[in-house]
Write a protein that holds these residues in place. Structure first.
Motif, PDB file in Angstrom:
ATOM      1  N   GLY B  95      34.136 -48.151  -5.540  1.00  0.00           N
ATOM      2  CA  GLY B  95      34.279 -47.353  -6.752  1.00  0.00           C
ATOM      3  C   GLY B  95      33.387 -46.131  -6.754  1.00  0.00           C
ATOM      4  N   ARG B  96      33.692 -45.269  -7.715  1.00  0.00           N
ATOM      5  CA  ARG B  96      32.982 -43.995  -7.821  1.00  0.00           C
ATOM      6  C   ARG B  96      32.324 -43.907  -9.193  1.00  0.00           C
ATOM      7  N   ILE B  97      31.064 -43.466  -9.214  1.00  0.00           N
ATOM      8  CA  ILE B  97      30.318 -43.306 -10.460  1.00  0.00           C
ATOM      9  C   ILE B  97      30.869 -42.094 -11.218  1.00  0.00           C
ATOM     10  N   LYS B  98      31.050 -42.279 -12.548  1.00  0.00           N
ATOM     11  CA  LYS B  98      31.701 -41.246 -13.353  1.00  0.00           C
ATOM     12  C   LYS B  98      30.736 -40.577 -14.327  1.00  0.00           C
ATOM     13  N   LYS B  99      31.119 -39.375 -14.754  1.00  0.00           N
ATOM     14  CA  LYS B  99      30.312 -38.675 -15.758  1.00  0.00           C
ATOM     15  C   LYS B  99      30.880 -38.925 -17.158  1.00  0.00           C
ATOM     16  N   PHE B 100      29.985 -39.033 -18.139  1.00  0.00           N
ATOM     17  CA  PHE B 100      30.431 -39.172 -19.525  1.00  0.00           C
ATOM     18  C   PHE B 100      31.227 -37.941 -19.937  1.00  0.00           C
ATOM     19  N   ALA B 101      32.215 -38.158 -20.770  1.00  0.00           N
ATOM     20  CA  ALA B 101      32.977 -37.028 -21.301  1.00  0.00           C
ATOM     21  C   ALA B 101      33.204 -37.256 -22.788  1.00  0.00           C
ATOM     22  N   GLY B 102      33.150 -36.191 -23.555  1.00  0.00           N
ATOM     23  CA  GLY B 102      33.461 -36.270 -24.971  1.00  0.00           C
ATOM     24  C   GLY B 102      32.342 -36.831 -25.839  1.00  0.00           C
ATOM     25  N   VAL B 103      31.175 -37.065 -25.240  1.00  0.00           N
ATOM     26  CA  VAL B 103      30.008 -37.528 -26.000  1.00  0.00           C
ATOM     27  C   VAL B 103      28.800 -36.697 -25.575  1.00  0.00           C
ATOM     28  N   LYS B 104      27.759 -36.692 -26.410  1.00  0.00           N
ATOM     29  CA  LYS B 104      26.540 -35.982 -26.034  1.00  0.00           C
ATOM     30  C   LYS B 104      26.028 -36.540 -24.723  1.00  0.00           C
ATOM     31  N   THR B 105      25.726 -35.674 -23.795  1.00  0.00           N
ATOM     32  CA  THR B 105      25.275 -36.103 -22.482  1.00  0.00           C
ATOM     33  C   THR B 105      24.006 -35.348 -22.138  1.00  0.00           C
ATOM     34  N   PRO B 106      22.941 -36.030 -21.668  1.00  0.00           N
ATOM     35  CA  PRO B 106      22.817 -37.446 -21.353  1.00  0.00           C
ATOM     36  C   PRO B 106      22.935 -38.397 -22.554  1.00  0.00           C
ATOM     37  N   HIS B 107      23.338 -39.626 -22.212  1.00  0.00           N
ATOM     38  CA  HIS B 107      23.236 -40.757 -23.143  1.00  0.00           C
ATOM     39  C   HIS B 107      21.765 -41.138 -23.124  1.00  0.00           C
ATOM     40  N   MET B 108      21.089 -40.840 -24.225  1.00  0.00           N
ATOM     41  CA  MET B 108      19.632 -40.976 -24.230  1.00  0.00           C
ATOM     42  C   MET B 108      19.155 -41.745 -25.446  1.00  0.00           C
ATOM     43  N   GLY B 109      18.386 -42.790 -25.197  1.00  0.00           N
ATOM     44  CA  GLY B 109      17.789 -43.526 -26.294  1.00  0.00           C
ATOM     45  C   GLY B 109      18.062 -45.022 -26.217  1.00  0.00           C
ATOM     46  N   TRP B 110      17.800 -45.701 -27.342  1.00  0.00           N
ATOM     47  CA  TRP B 110      17.934 -47.157 -27.413  1.00  0.00           C
ATOM     48  C   TRP B 110      19.356 -47.518 -27.808  1.00  0.00           C
ATOM     49  N   ASN B 111      19.986 -48.336 -26.990  1.00  0.00           N
ATOM     50  CA  ASN B 111      21.338 -48.781 -27.318  1.00  0.00           C
ATOM     51  C   ASN B 111      21.437 -50.275 -27.014  1.00  0.00           C
ATOM     52  N   GLN B 112      22.463 -50.900 -27.610  1.00  0.00           N
ATOM     53  CA  GLN B 112      22.586 -52.350 -27.497  1.00  0.00           C
ATOM     54  C   GLN B 112      23.395 -52.769 -26.278  1.00  0.00           C
ATOM     55  N   VAL B 113      22.985 -53.890 -25.701  1.00  0.00           N
ATOM     56  CA  VAL B 113      23.629 -54.406 -24.498  1.00  0.00           C
ATOM     57  C   VAL B 113      24.269 -55.759 -24.820  1.00  0.00           C
ATOM     58  N   LYS B 114      25.588 -55.817 -24.555  1.00  0.00           N
ATOM     59  CA  LYS B 114      26.347 -57.026 -24.834  1.00  0.00           C
ATOM     60  C   LYS B 114      26.612 -57.760 -23.518  1.00  0.00           C
ATOM     61  N   ASN B 115      26.235 -59.022 -23.457  1.00  0.00           N
ATOM     62  CA  ASN B 115      26.466 -59.810 -22.242  1.00  0.00           C
ATOM     63  C   ASN B 115      27.893 -60.336 -22.223  1.00  0.00           C
ATOM     64  N   LEU B 116      28.574 -60.160 -21.092  1.00  0.00           N
ATOM     65  CA  LEU B 116      29.945 -60.654 -20.976  1.00  0.00           C
ATOM     66  C   LEU B 116      29.995 -62.005 -20.300  1.00  0.00           C
ATOM     67  N   THR B 117      28.855 -62.416 -19.744  1.00  0.00           N
ATOM     68  CA  THR B 117      28.795 -63.685 -19.039  1.00  0.00           C
ATOM     69  C   THR B 117      27.353 -64.190 -19.091  1.00  0.00           C
ATOM     70  N   ASP B 118      27.123 -65.373 -18.598  1.00  0.00           N
ATOM     71  CA  ASP B 118      25.763 -65.898 -18.544  1.00  0.00           C
ATOM     72  C   ASP B 118      24.998 -65.203 -17.430  1.00  0.00           C
ATOM     73  N   LEU B 119      23.945 -64.506 -17.793  1.00  0.00           N
ATOM     74  CA  LEU B 119      23.181 -63.770 -16.791  1.00  0.00           C
ATOM     75  C   LEU B 119      21.769 -64.334 -16.711  1.00  0.00           C
ATOM     76  N   PRO B 120      21.372 -64.844 -15.551  1.00  0.00           N
ATOM     77  CA  PRO B 120      20.005 -65.371 -15.423  1.00  0.00           C
ATOM     78  C   PRO B 120      18.935 -64.343 -15.808  1.00  0.00           C
ATOM     79  N   ILE B 121      19.182 -63.055 -15.531  1.00  0.00           N
ATOM     80  CA  ILE B 121      18.143 -62.067 -15.856  1.00  0.00           C
ATOM     81  C   ILE B 121      18.039 -61.816 -17.361  1.00  0.00           C
ATOM     82  N   MET B 122      19.033 -62.258 -18.135  1.00  0.00           N
ATOM     83  CA  MET B 122      19.000 -62.043 -19.587  1.00  0.00           C
ATOM     84  C   MET B 122      18.553 -63.308 -20.339  1.00  0.00           C
ATOM     85  N   GLY B 123      18.088 -64.303 -19.601  1.00  0.00           N
ATOM     86  CA  GLY B 123      17.647 -65.545 -20.232  1.00  0.00           C
ATOM     87  C   GLY B 123      16.565 -65.305 -21.288  1.00  0.00           C
TER      88      GLY B 123
END
Lengths: 250, 189
Positions: B95-123
């Motif tokens: 895959g290829r890394i993409k640039k944000f479009a249609g939003v303020k860029t950079p995406h900067m600051g505190w945002n929420q992270v939603k887990n889609l699966t059980d992640l040992p690092i998010m324990g």
């Protein structure tokens, strides 16, 4: 959703916090690291360190201070004040700051914005703009707000963004120090002209002022006095913002 | 030993302190590492050029199954390429890394992270916790997308592929939640 940011500014001279700080429970209230830790514990989202002597004295910011801050706090911080050399900026990032900001030097040498963002990254490159409302428009001031460049602040904001600035730190000289609120018209003009994050600065005195800044399109709002004097904590302000429909990190 | 890849920008002291890892760019040390953390700051092309001398070693070590944590560009480098500029990624995930479009860029600051699966690092970290982001590019949605964040629509903010983890945000700058994530990675057996 991305949260609106509350940011504390710390003015530094000779590695010490300038301006009266009267906090209990802080061993050394003039120590930037002690103050930074206090702010972090009270819910601050980010910190900005301004070396206020650097522009005048051409002194380098003490890399030791940056290292200490980086090793003791785990939220982002920005460092600036009198920076002119790319190597110095790289070294500040290397020592642990997340972003650097430049002001006067960027106005005098706009092309440096491209070099900086190429080297340390766009997201790490902040352009500070000091603006004063005069004769019906906002002019850019340099040298710590002492010299009028005649440059239109909105045009300069647009140019800085196109050259690779990742964020703008916009201070209203008219509002700064008044504690009567941010310059909402300036913020509206700048946020309407660029597509990068904008930090409001100058004039914060109460929680409602932050709400006004965010409603004017700002992504973050910076203040010094109200935090230094312990009038409000970041959490106090965020609770107010949340009650008023602003997304914050609480 | 946990090898913390040193690309010459960004401060690694928090990561070093929390994980007990060693900041290094020595091929021998990377080859002998039990875990690898790759914290990336800068542009894709810059990071790609800096790691060129150890690229093969990194690929082989990660493929051997040791735990890997890529942070920001350290996540992006797992892919083939980026819209940001030239240079080869590690190519471990297509895959290829993409640039944000249609939003303020950079995406900067505190945002929420939603887990889609059980992640040992998010324990031990509540779902939808805030982390600090600072980026203009992001990873495409793949079968390995394990975390999502809403910025004008959901994008991949974290991946998990066997023992390979990547996070687009900066745990080292994300207060207590970020410290916990780094500790969790350090504790993965």
């Amino acid at each position: 959703m991305l949260a609106k940011r509350i940011i504390a500014a710390l003015d530094i001279a000779g590695g010490r916090v300038v301006k009266g700080v009267n906090f209990e429970n802080i061993k050394d209230s003039g120590d930037p690291v002690e103050l930074a830790k206090r702010y972090v514990s009270e819910g601050m989202d980010e910190l900005v360190f301004l070396d206020i002597k650097a522009t005048v004295d051409k002194r380098k910011i003490l890399s030791e201070l940056v290292k200490r801050v980086a090793s003791e706090i785990s939220i982002p911080f920005t460092v600036g004040g009198g920076l002119t050399e790319l190597d110095d900026m790289v070294s500040i990032i290397r020592n642990g700051a997340d972003k650097i900001f430049i002001n006067t030097y960027a106005v005098q040498h706009p092309e440096i914005i491209e070099s900086i963002s190429d080297r340390i990254g766009t997201a790490n490159t902040v352009i500070a703009i000091d603006a004063m409302f005069r004769d019906g428009k906002y002019n850019v001031y340099i040298n710590g707000g002492s010299k009028d460049t005649g440059l239109d602040a909105v045009q300069w904001a647009r140019k800085a963004a196109s050259l690779g600035a990742g964020e703008l730190l916009v201070t209203s000289i008219n509002a700064d120090g008044t504690m009567k609120g941010y310059d909402v018209n300036l913020l509206k003009a700048i946020t309407g002209a660029v597509n990068i994050p904008v930090i409001a600065s100058g004039g914060a005195g109460k929680p409602a002022d932050f709400l006004d800044a965010f409603n004017a399109g700002a992504d973050g709002a910076l203040a010094a006095s109200i935090f230094h004097r312990g009038i409000y904590s970041a959490t106090d302000i965020k609770k107010y913002l949340m009650e008023n429909g602003i997304n914050v990190r609480l | 030993m946990i090898a913390i890849i040193d690309i010459g920008t960004g401060n690694l002291s928090t990561i070093e302190r929390v994980t007990g890892g060693k900041i290094t760019m020595e091929p021998g040390e990377i080859e002998g590492a039990e875990k690898i953390i790759f914290p990336g700051v800068g542009s894709f092309q810059y990071v790609a050029s800096i790691i060129r001398p150890v690229r093969k070693i990194l690929i082989n070590r990660i493929k051997s199954g040791i735990p890997y944590l890529g942070i920001c560009l350290g996540l992006e480098m797992l892919f083939d390429s980026s819209e940001e500029g030239g240079g080869e990624g590690l190519g471990l995930i297509p895959g290829r890394i993409k640039k944000f479009a249609g939003v303020k860029t950079p995406h900067m600051g505190w945002n929420q992270v939603k887990n889609l699966t059980d992640l040992p690092i998010m324990g031990g970290i509540p779902d939808n916790s805030f982390f600090y982001f600072m980026h203009s590019y992001y990873a495409p949605d793949t079968a390995y997308t394990a975390m999502e964040t809403d910025y004008g629509g959901y994008f991949t903010s974290g991946i998990m592929y066997g023992n390979i983890y990547g996070v687009q945000f900066h745990p080292e700058k994300s207060g207590d939640a970020g410290i916990r994530l780094l500790k969790n990675f350090g504790a993965i057996a």
